[in-house]
Design a protein around this motif. Structure first.
Motif, mmCIF file in Angstrom:
data_model
loop_
_atom_site.group_PDB
_atom_site.id
_atom_site.type_symbol
_atom_site.label_atom_id
_atom_site.label_comp_id
_atom_site.label_asym_id
_atom_site.label_seq_id
_atom_site.Cartn_x
_atom_site.Cartn_y
_atom_site.Cartn_z
ATOM 1 N N UNK A 192 0.828 -1.205 0.000
ATOM 2 C CA UNK A 192 0.000 0.000 0.000
ATOM 3 C C UNK A 192 0.861 1.253 0.000
ATOM 4 N N UNK A 193 1.881 1.292 0.854
ATOM 5 C CA UNK A 193 2.666 2.519 1.007
ATOM 6 C C UNK A 193 3.542 2.815 -0.199
ATOM 7 N N UNK A 194 4.065 1.768 -0.856
ATOM 8 C CA UNK A 194 4.971 1.987 -1.993
ATOM 9 C C UNK A 194 4.311 2.792 -3.110
ATOM 10 N N UNK A 195 3.100 2.416 -3.606
ATOM 11 C CA UNK A 195 2.486 3.228 -4.668
ATOM 12 C C UNK A 195 2.057 4.613 -4.189
ATOM 13 N N UNK A 196 1.651 4.745 -2.943
ATOM 14 C CA UNK A 196 1.254 6.063 -2.431
ATOM 15 C C UNK A 196 2.445 7.011 -2.427
ATOM 16 N N UNK A 197 3.584 6.528 -1.978
ATOM 17 C CA UNK A 197 4.792 7.359 -1.950
ATOM 18 C C UNK A 197 5.251 7.675 -3.363
ATOM 19 N N UNK A 198 5.189 6.654 -4.251
ATOM 20 C CA UNK A 198 5.568 6.886 -5.651
ATOM 21 C C UNK A 198 4.636 7.882 -6.315
ATOM 22 N N UNK A 199 3.386 7.957 -5.843
ATOM 23 C CA UNK A 199 2.421 8.893 -6.409
ATOM 24 C C UNK A 199 2.511 10.290 -5.845
ATOM 25 N N UNK A 200 3.437 10.518 -4.907
ATOM 26 C CA UNK A 200 3.655 11.872 -4.413
ATOM 27 C C UNK A 200 3.295 12.112 -2.962
ATOM 28 N N UNK A 201 2.711 11.152 -2.287
ATOM 29 C CA UNK A 201 2.367 11.342 -0.878
ATOM 30 C C UNK A 201 3.622 11.263 -0.021
ATOM 31 N N UNK A 202 3.660 12.039 1.047
ATOM 32 C CA UNK A 202 4.814 12.004 1.942
ATOM 33 C C UNK A 202 4.900 10.645 2.628
ATOM 34 N N UNK A 203 6.100 10.277 3.040
ATOM 35 C CA UNK A 203 6.299 8.975 3.672
ATOM 36 C C UNK A 203 5.503 8.863 4.964
ATOM 37 N N UNK A 204 5.452 9.948 5.725
ATOM 38 C CA UNK A 204 4.723 9.917 6.998
ATOM 39 C C UNK A 204 3.232 9.704 6.773
ATOM 40 N N UNK A 205 2.631 10.457 5.845
ATOM 41 C CA UNK A 205 1.202 10.326 5.579
ATOM 42 C C UNK A 205 0.885 8.966 4.979
ATOM 43 N N UNK A 206 1.761 8.455 4.106
ATOM 44 C CA UNK A 206 1.534 7.139 3.502
ATOM 45 C C UNK A 206 1.569 6.050 4.565
ATOM 46 N N UNK A 207 2.472 6.171 5.519
ATOM 47 C CA UNK A 207 2.561 5.184 6.591
ATOM 48 C C UNK A 207 1.314 5.207 7.458
ATOM 49 N N UNK A 208 0.830 6.418 7.784
ATOM 50 C CA UNK A 208 -0.376 6.543 8.605
ATOM 51 C C UNK A 208 -1.590 5.969 7.871
ATOM 52 N N UNK A 209 -1.753 6.318 6.591
ATOM 53 C CA UNK A 209 -2.884 5.814 5.814
ATOM 54 C C UNK A 209 -2.823 4.301 5.697
ATOM 55 N N UNK A 210 -1.629 3.763 5.531
ATOM 56 C CA UNK A 210 -1.467 2.316 5.459
ATOM 57 C C UNK A 210 -1.914 1.659 6.759
ATOM 58 N N UNK A 211 -1.544 2.262 7.876
ATOM 59 C CA UNK A 211 -1.954 1.710 9.173
ATOM 60 C C UNK A 211 -3.470 1.708 9.316
#
Length: 284
Positions: A192-211
């Motif tokens: 989940x986090x890999x495509x979100x980060x690749x799409x421009x989301x910050x690492x912190x927000x991607x990690x939270x959304x993944x959780x």
């Protein structure tokens, strides 16, 4: 502590904690972690297999005596649980594969390493041709799919605790399954986090959304526990469904993923160790 509160805490750690940890690993991806992830998945698969076959299914078969109809009911619900999780995984693949097509016609359709399994290598290539919004949408679709997938996994934990509501934090089948499901959720969180980060989301927000995608695990646990405490037949159905769901997770996800990540004899040995640990947890 109230049993419901206990189940919420344990399931939150397994669901939200597991996927969140996977999201963090995806944000800080390190190829050196591949073999460790492979061994963890195999070990978790072995423990889960022992708990399912030597605890959940046996308890389901014992709920209504030794009547033949009870055996067929257990078999039927195991198939239902297996089929539900299979269909969810089929939908996840169908919903996300078009976002991460293979690099070319000669590229193998199976993963050779962890980076391929979670598509991080594909994203690096597709950044050159795909828009960031397309990658971001792919991540959102994967997040929704994983969230839905976590619902029956939560039912497994809830149904296990319905066997012994007073187990608490003792290392019984409920807590054991919560631990191995949490391990299983790590690569899902990474996907989940890999495509979100690749799409421009910050690492912190991607990690939270993944959780957050692990939150439905809690809802599933409440459903599984509620159904399991109604009576012997409902507990039998809940345990059988949970067994089928976990059997697909073991044979359809954990073992194939672990072997694809690390093609050696080590994952098979790790599964054996996990199986024996599961036996000790149940009978000692």
């Amino acid at each position: 502590m109230d049993t419901f509160a206990l189940i919420v805490i344990i399931t939150a750690i397994a669901g939200i904690g597991g996927t969140g940890l996977g999201g963090l690993v995806g944000a800080l991806f390190n190829r050196n972690s591949e073999k460790i992830v492979s061994l963890l998945l195999s070990f978790a698969g072995g423990v889960m297999l022992a708990v399912v076959c030597l605890d959940l299914m046996l308890d389901a078969l014992d709920q209504n005596g030794s009547a033949a109809w009870n055996t067929f009911m257990v078999i039927g619900m195991v198939l239902v649980g297996y089929g539900v999780v299979y269909l969810l995984n089929f939908w996840i693949d169908k919903a996300t594969n078009h976002e991460v097509p293979h690099i070319d016609k000669d590229h193998p359709k199976t993963a050779d390493q962890l980076s391929e399994l979670i598509h991080s290598d594909h994203y690096e290539v597709h950044k050159q041709s795909n828009t960031r919004s397309g990658l971001f949408i792919g991540g959102i679709v994967m997040a929704c799919a994983i969230a839905l997938h976590n619902l029956p996994e939560g039912m497994v934990i809830g149904a296990s605790y319905a066997q012994d509501p007073d187990a608490g934090f003792a290392l019984t089948s409920g807590l054991t399954l919560a631990i191995v499901i949490g391990l299983h959720n790590i690569p899902e969180g990474m996907s989940v986090s890999v495509p979100l980060i690749a799409g421009g989301m910050s690492k912190a927000r991607a990690t939270v959304l993944t959780a957050v995608t692990g939150a439905p695990t809690i809802i599933g646990a409440m459903i599984g526990f509620g159904l399991g405490t109604i009576g012997p037949i409902s507990l039998c159905l809940s345990l059988s469904f949970a067994s089928g769901a976990m059997l697909y997770v073991v044979f359809g996800e954990l073992l194939p993923e672990s072997i694809l990540i690390w093609r050696s004899k080590a994952p098979a040995f790790a599964m054996l160790i996990g199986l024996l640990v599961g036996v000790m947890i149940i009978f000692i």
